[in-house]
Design a protein around this motif. Structure first.
Motif, PDB file in Angstrom:
ATOM      1  N   HIS A 122      -3.000  -4.635  -4.744  1.00 27.44           N
ATOM      2  CA  HIS A 122      -2.515  -5.426  -3.597  1.00 27.44           C
ATOM      3  C   HIS A 122      -1.644  -6.590  -4.081  1.00 27.44           C
ATOM      4  O   HIS A 122      -0.543  -6.810  -3.581  1.00 27.44           O
ATOM      5  CB  HIS A 122      -3.718  -5.943  -2.799  1.00 27.44           C
ATOM      6  CG  HIS A 122      -3.354  -6.721  -1.572  1.00 27.44           C
ATOM      7  ND1 HIS A 122      -3.496  -6.203  -0.299  1.00 27.44           N
ATOM      8  CD2 HIS A 122      -2.851  -7.969  -1.409  1.00 27.44           C
ATOM      9  CE1 HIS A 122      -3.088  -7.109   0.582  1.00 27.44           C
ATOM     10  NE2 HIS A 122      -2.696  -8.201  -0.067  1.00 27.44           N
ATOM     11  N   HIS A 126       2.657  -7.399  -4.048  1.00 22.33           N
ATOM     12  CA  HIS A 126       3.284  -8.618  -3.517  1.00 22.33           C
ATOM     13  C   HIS A 126       4.382  -9.166  -4.431  1.00 22.33           C
ATOM     14  O   HIS A 126       5.193  -9.973  -4.001  1.00 22.33           O
ATOM     15  CB  HIS A 126       2.236  -9.707  -3.278  1.00 22.33           C
ATOM     16  CG  HIS A 126       1.587  -9.612  -1.938  1.00 22.33           C
ATOM     17  ND1 HIS A 126       2.295  -9.481  -0.756  1.00 22.33           N
ATOM     18  CD2 HIS A 126       0.285  -9.645  -1.572  1.00 22.33           C
ATOM     19  CE1 HIS A 126       1.458  -9.433   0.257  1.00 22.33           C
ATOM     20  NE2 HIS A 126       0.226  -9.519  -0.206  1.00 22.33           N
ATOM     21  N   HIS A 132       3.019  -8.114   4.499  1.00 23.89           N
ATOM     22  CA  HIS A 132       2.182  -6.926   4.638  1.00 23.89           C
ATOM     23  C   HIS A 132       2.870  -5.936   5.575  1.00 23.89           C
ATOM     24  O   HIS A 132       2.402  -5.683   6.677  1.00 23.89           O
ATOM     25  CB  HIS A 132       0.805  -7.304   5.210  1.00 23.89           C
ATOM     26  CG  HIS A 132      -0.004  -8.140   4.277  1.00 23.89           C
ATOM     27  ND1 HIS A 132      -0.821  -9.154   4.693  1.00 23.89           N
ATOM     28  CD2 HIS A 132      -0.121  -8.111   2.935  1.00 23.89           C
ATOM     29  CE1 HIS A 132      -1.404  -9.718   3.644  1.00 23.89           C
ATOM     30  NE2 HIS A 132      -0.987  -9.102   2.567  1.00 23.89           N
TER      31      HIS A 132
END
Ligand code: ZN
Length: 167
Positions: A122, A126, A132
């Motif tokens: 995750h 980024h 998101h």
């Protein structure tokens, strides 16, 4: 409603219902331990850094380098903030340099390995996609095909920890 259910807020009813049943019947702890009998062994920051770099080198080699990957006990997991990605701007001789840091909530030191991996994936995603959005989740799933299941399981891990603490 059991307050620990806030971790799965926003999930569709067909997920909330069985999880609520597991929590209210008192079977969640046993269920979780059967699903994930083992914890990872990535305890030191050096080990965590090497672990994250290995994933990055495999899938995102060309993306800007990582300067730091650390466990942080100040991160509280709420809703969609699964980790903290910081872009520390530092001034070097008049030039601003951005450093990529990844902070992982310390409670994930005691997590099953797939859940730690999901968190690292995750945060790595980024580095490329700040929001998101669809592109972000596509990248996550590229690095970890069962990403969405694991993101849910990471939330169940939070509920698990809260339930264990109450016992
Ligand atoms: Zn995020």
């Amino acid at each position: 409603m059991n307050p620990s259910l806030r971790y799965i807020q926003g999930y569709p009813q067909h997920i909330i219902e069985p999880v609520t049943q597991l929590v209210e019947s008192g079977n969640l702890v046993q269920w979780f331990e059967q699903r994930y009998p083992q914890h990872h062994n990535i305890k030191s920051e050096k080990a965590l850094f090497d672990y994250a770099i290995a994933i990055k080198n495999r899938y995102m080699k060309k993306t800007a380098p990582l300067s730091k990957v650390v466990y942080d006990n100040k991160i509280h997991l709420i809703n969609h903030a699964l980790g903290l990605h910081t872009y520390v701007a530092k001034v070097h001789g008049g030039k601003i340099k951005t450093k990529n840091e990844i902070r992982i909530a310390s409670i994930f030191k005691q997590a099953p390995e797939p859940l730690l991996r999901m968190l690292v994936v995750h945060e790595l995603a980024h580095l490329k996609e700040k929001a998101h959005n669809k592109a972000f989740y596509q990248l996550c799933c590229h690095m970890q095909p069962d990403y969405h299941q694991l993101e849910l399981d990471a939330r169940l891990f939070m509920i698990y920890l809260e339930t264990v603490k109450q016992k």
